[in-house]
Scaffold this motif. Structure first.
Motif, mmCIF file in Angstrom:
data_model
loop_
_atom_site.group_PDB
_atom_site.id
_atom_site.type_symbol
_atom_site.label_atom_id
_atom_site.label_comp_id
_atom_site.label_asym_id
_atom_site.label_seq_id
_atom_site.Cartn_x
_atom_site.Cartn_y
_atom_site.Cartn_z
ATOM 1 N N TRP A 123 -9.767 -1.831 -0.473
ATOM 2 C CA TRP A 123 -8.647 -0.934 -0.799
ATOM 3 C C TRP A 123 -9.231 0.375 -1.323
ATOM 4 O O TRP A 123 -9.994 0.378 -2.287
ATOM 5 C CB TRP A 123 -7.770 -1.577 -1.866
ATOM 6 N N PRO A 161 0.828 -1.209 0.000
ATOM 7 C CA PRO A 161 0.000 0.000 0.000
ATOM 8 C C PRO A 161 0.862 1.259 0.000
ATOM 9 O O PRO A 161 1.919 1.313 0.634
ATOM 10 C CB PRO A 161 -0.811 -0.127 1.291
ATOM 11 N N ASP A 208 -3.168 5.307 1.241
ATOM 12 C CA ASP A 208 -4.090 4.219 0.918
ATOM 13 C C ASP A 208 -4.758 3.701 2.188
ATOM 14 O O ASP A 208 -4.146 3.649 3.260
ATOM 15 C CB ASP A 208 -3.351 3.059 0.246
ATOM 16 N N ALA A 240 -6.210 0.302 3.219
ATOM 17 C CA ALA A 240 -6.282 -1.084 2.751
ATOM 18 C C ALA A 240 -6.395 -2.037 3.936
ATOM 19 O O ALA A 240 -5.544 -2.028 4.832
ATOM 20 C CB ALA A 240 -5.051 -1.425 1.915
#
Length: 212
Positions: free
Chosen positions: A161, A118, A122, A124
């Motif tokens: 995500w 990631p 991000d 995730a």
């Protein structure tokens, strides 16, 4: 006056017997139906790394240390995994593409092995859930080990995500988990949460939403 309570009792017994029979012989489908309305979250872990082994279709996706098969997949899902022209790890489905990030520089990164981590910003996660309802398996027998599960339940693994741009990727796998008891499986008695059953397990959903 006595006959009416007896008739009511007989009807109640018949209904209970029918429900038990449905649970025993159709428990898997009952569990799947209930799962549509909600499942029980048991873990949510930040994603630190994702790797893919395969030729673009099929293969394995490893999220952290969890191995998720792409060989068992809902036939309505068209899925491809590979790299973009600018060396981004990408998932494509339904005419949409989600780039997870630049390929990590490892000696294994080639056509059949891709890896990514990631990027900053991000969001995730790998979320693990289970069915609210387990079902009995009195007629199941394992001839190889001699140990047969007495119960089963569904396990769900969801990759979530989200990019800072708002683009999102959601992938959901469903497997079965057998219950053997603490004498065979120390701890809570539940075995591997990655058992397969033809037609109901594997990758069951892929949603890609591009940036708004």
């Amino acid at each position: 006056m006595v006959r009416k309570p007896l008739i009511s009792l007989a009807i109640l017994v018949a209904v209970i017997a029918a429900l038990l029979a449905a649970w025993t012989f159709g428990g898997r489908q009952v569990s799947l139906f209930i799962d549509r309305f909600g499942t029980i979250e048991i873990a949510s872990a930040p994603i630190h790394a994702v790797s893919y082994e395969g030729s673009g279709t099929g293969g394995w996706l490893t999220v952290n240390d969890v191995h998720l098969s792409l060989n068992h997949i809902n036939p309505r899902i068209a899925l491809n995994i590979g790299s973009t022209k600018d060396n981004q790890f990408a998932v494509a489905s339904g005419g949409k593409v989600f780039a997870l990030g630049p390929l990590t520089h490892t000696g294994e990164n080639d056509g059949d092995f891709l890896a990514v981590v990631p990027q900053t910003g991000d969001d995730a996660f790998l979320v693990t859930r289970r069915s609210a309802l387990s079902w009995p398996t009195p007629f199941e027998f394992n001839h190889m080990t001699g140990h047969s599960p007495s119960w089963k339940r569904h396990m769900y693994y969801e990759l979530r995500w989200k990019k800072p741009s708002g683009a999102t990727l959601d992938m959901l796998w469903r497997y079965e988990q057998p219950f053997y008891g603490q004498q065979i499986v120390p701890g809570d008695g539940w075995g591997s949460g990655f058992s397969v059953h033809e037609g109901t397990t594997g990758l069951i959903r892929v949603n890609i939403n591009p940036s708004p």
